[in-house]
Design a protein around this motif. Structure first.
Motif, PDB file in Angstrom:
ATOM      1  N   LEU A   1       0.864  -1.168   0.000  1.00  0.00           N
ATOM      2  CA  LEU A   1       0.000   0.000   0.000  1.00  0.00           C
ATOM      3  C   LEU A   1       0.904   1.223   0.000  1.00  0.00           C
ATOM      4  O   LEU A   1       1.706   1.401   0.913  1.00  0.00           O
ATOM      5  CB  LEU A   1      -0.887   0.002   1.250  1.00  0.00           C
ATOM      6  CG  LEU A   1      -1.786   1.193   1.429  1.00  0.00           C
ATOM      7  CD1 LEU A   1      -3.068   0.957   0.646  1.00  0.00           C
ATOM      8  CD2 LEU A   1      -2.097   1.409   2.880  1.00  0.00           C
ATOM      9  N   ASN A   2       0.821   2.028  -1.025  1.00  0.00           N
ATOM     10  CA  ASN A   2       1.697   3.189  -1.153  1.00  0.00           C
ATOM     11  C   ASN A   2       0.896   4.474  -1.037  1.00  0.00           C
ATOM     12  O   ASN A   2      -0.032   4.701  -1.810  1.00  0.00           O
ATOM     13  CB  ASN A   2       2.421   3.176  -2.506  1.00  0.00           C
ATOM     14  CG  ASN A   2       3.538   2.181  -2.555  1.00  0.00           C
ATOM     15  OD1 ASN A   2       4.427   2.222  -1.726  1.00  0.00           O
ATOM     16  ND2 ASN A   2       3.485   1.266  -3.505  1.00  0.00           N
TER      17      ASN A   2
ATOM     18  N   GLY B   1       3.012   4.958  -5.398  1.00  0.00           N
ATOM     19  CA  GLY B   1       3.522   3.710  -5.947  1.00  0.00           C
ATOM     20  C   GLY B   1       4.931   3.822  -6.494  1.00  0.00           C
ATOM     21  O   GLY B   1       5.623   4.816  -6.319  1.00  0.00           O
TER      22      GLY B   1
ATOM     23  N   HIS C   1       1.048   0.369  -8.194  1.00  0.00           N
ATOM     24  CA  HIS C   1       0.902  -0.340  -6.925  1.00  0.00           C
ATOM     25  C   HIS C   1      -0.419  -1.092  -6.919  1.00  0.00           C
ATOM     26  O   HIS C   1      -1.352  -0.756  -7.635  1.00  0.00           O
ATOM     27  CB  HIS C   1       0.979   0.626  -5.736  1.00  0.00           C
ATOM     28  CG  HIS C   1       0.053   1.800  -5.845  1.00  0.00           C
ATOM     29  ND1 HIS C   1      -1.171   1.823  -5.258  1.00  0.00           N
ATOM     30  CD2 HIS C   1       0.198   2.961  -6.496  1.00  0.00           C
ATOM     31  CE1 HIS C   1      -1.755   2.974  -5.537  1.00  0.00           C
ATOM     32  NE2 HIS C   1      -0.949   3.679  -6.298  1.00  0.00           N
TER      33      HIS C   1
ATOM     34  N   ASP D   1      -1.799  -2.047  -3.717  1.00  0.00           N
ATOM     35  CA  ASP D   1      -2.423  -1.682  -2.439  1.00  0.00           C
ATOM     36  C   ASP D   1      -3.068  -2.870  -1.729  1.00  0.00           C
ATOM     37  O   ASP D   1      -4.215  -2.806  -1.289  1.00  0.00           O
ATOM     38  CB  ASP D   1      -3.465  -0.575  -2.634  1.00  0.00           C
ATOM     39  CG  ASP D   1      -2.831   0.753  -2.986  1.00  0.00           C
ATOM     40  OD1 ASP D   1      -1.627   0.911  -2.726  1.00  0.00           O
ATOM     41  OD2 ASP D   1      -3.534   1.626  -3.509  1.00  0.00           O
TER      42      ASP D   1
ATOM     43  N   ARG E   1      -0.170  -3.553   3.825  1.00  0.00           N
ATOM     44  CA  ARG E   1       0.369  -2.352   4.468  1.00  0.00           C
ATOM     45  C   ARG E   1       1.847  -2.571   4.777  1.00  0.00           C
ATOM     46  O   ARG E   1       2.275  -3.687   5.064  1.00  0.00           O
ATOM     47  CB  ARG E   1      -0.389  -2.060   5.761  1.00  0.00           C
ATOM     48  CG  ARG E   1      -1.801  -1.622   5.546  1.00  0.00           C
ATOM     49  CD  ARG E   1      -2.569  -1.579   6.848  1.00  0.00           C
ATOM     50  NE  ARG E   1      -1.790  -1.045   7.956  1.00  0.00           N
ATOM     51  CZ  ARG E   1      -2.048   0.107   8.557  1.00  0.00           C
ATOM     52  NH1 ARG E   1      -3.055   0.837   8.154  1.00  0.00           N
ATOM     53  NH2 ARG E   1      -1.309   0.507   9.573  1.00  0.00           N
TER      54      ARG E   1
END
Length: 156
Positions: free
Chosen positions: A98-99, A103, A116, A118, A121
């Motif tokens: 998760l960015n 990403g 990304h 996601d 975490r």
């Protein structure tokens, strides 16, 4: 996902299962995180250095660093392939993170657009625990395989 431990374990598993040079695969899996050196330089220098180090955490930058490391070996190809396998495992794992910053720029230098999925975490220890369990399973499997192979060679 505690970064270096997970990347190292997945690099070790990948190196062991693909029968590549394990140490080079592990080193390759840590190459993109060389970009974290900006944290040190930001403390030492008055200017921000993240823009200088950020391209290392892209496939282009990581492959470039892998090429440079490969030059230190007599057989560049035998060193380069495991390094690239390690780099690939790093980016595959990071793709799931998760960015909040948008990403990873996978198409750098053509584009700074971040990619990304996601799913995980960055502070989730589940992937680290799974990597530890997988590494133990792979270690036991290879230990049993080598033991059985040694036993068969004694019987011959």
């Amino acid at each position: 996902m505690p970064d270096w431990l997970t990347h190292s374990l997945v690099g070790w598993i990948t190196g062991k299962t693909t029968k590549q040079e394990i140490s080079l695969v592990v080193i390759g899996s840590l190459i993109p995180d060389i970009s974290k050196l900006y944290l040190l330089f930001d403390r030492l220098l008055p200017e921000k250095t993240i823009d200088f180090f950020l391209p290392i955490h892209t496939p282009f930058g990581a492959v470039l660093i892998a090429c440079i490391i490969g030059l230190f070996f007599p057989d560049i190809k035998k060193a380069f392939i495991p390094l690239i396998i390690g780099v690939a495992t790093h980016f595959i794992l990071d793709l799931f993170l998760l960015n909040v910053s948008g990403g990873m720029p996978l198409l750098f230098p053509l584009s700074w657009e971040g990619w990304h999925l996601d799913i995980i975490r960055s502070d989730d220890y589940t992937m680290t625990i799974l990597a530890i369990v997988a590494a133990v399973v792979v270690y036991i499997a290879y230990f049993m395989y080598e033991k059985r192979k040694l036993k068969q060679n004694k019987n011959i």
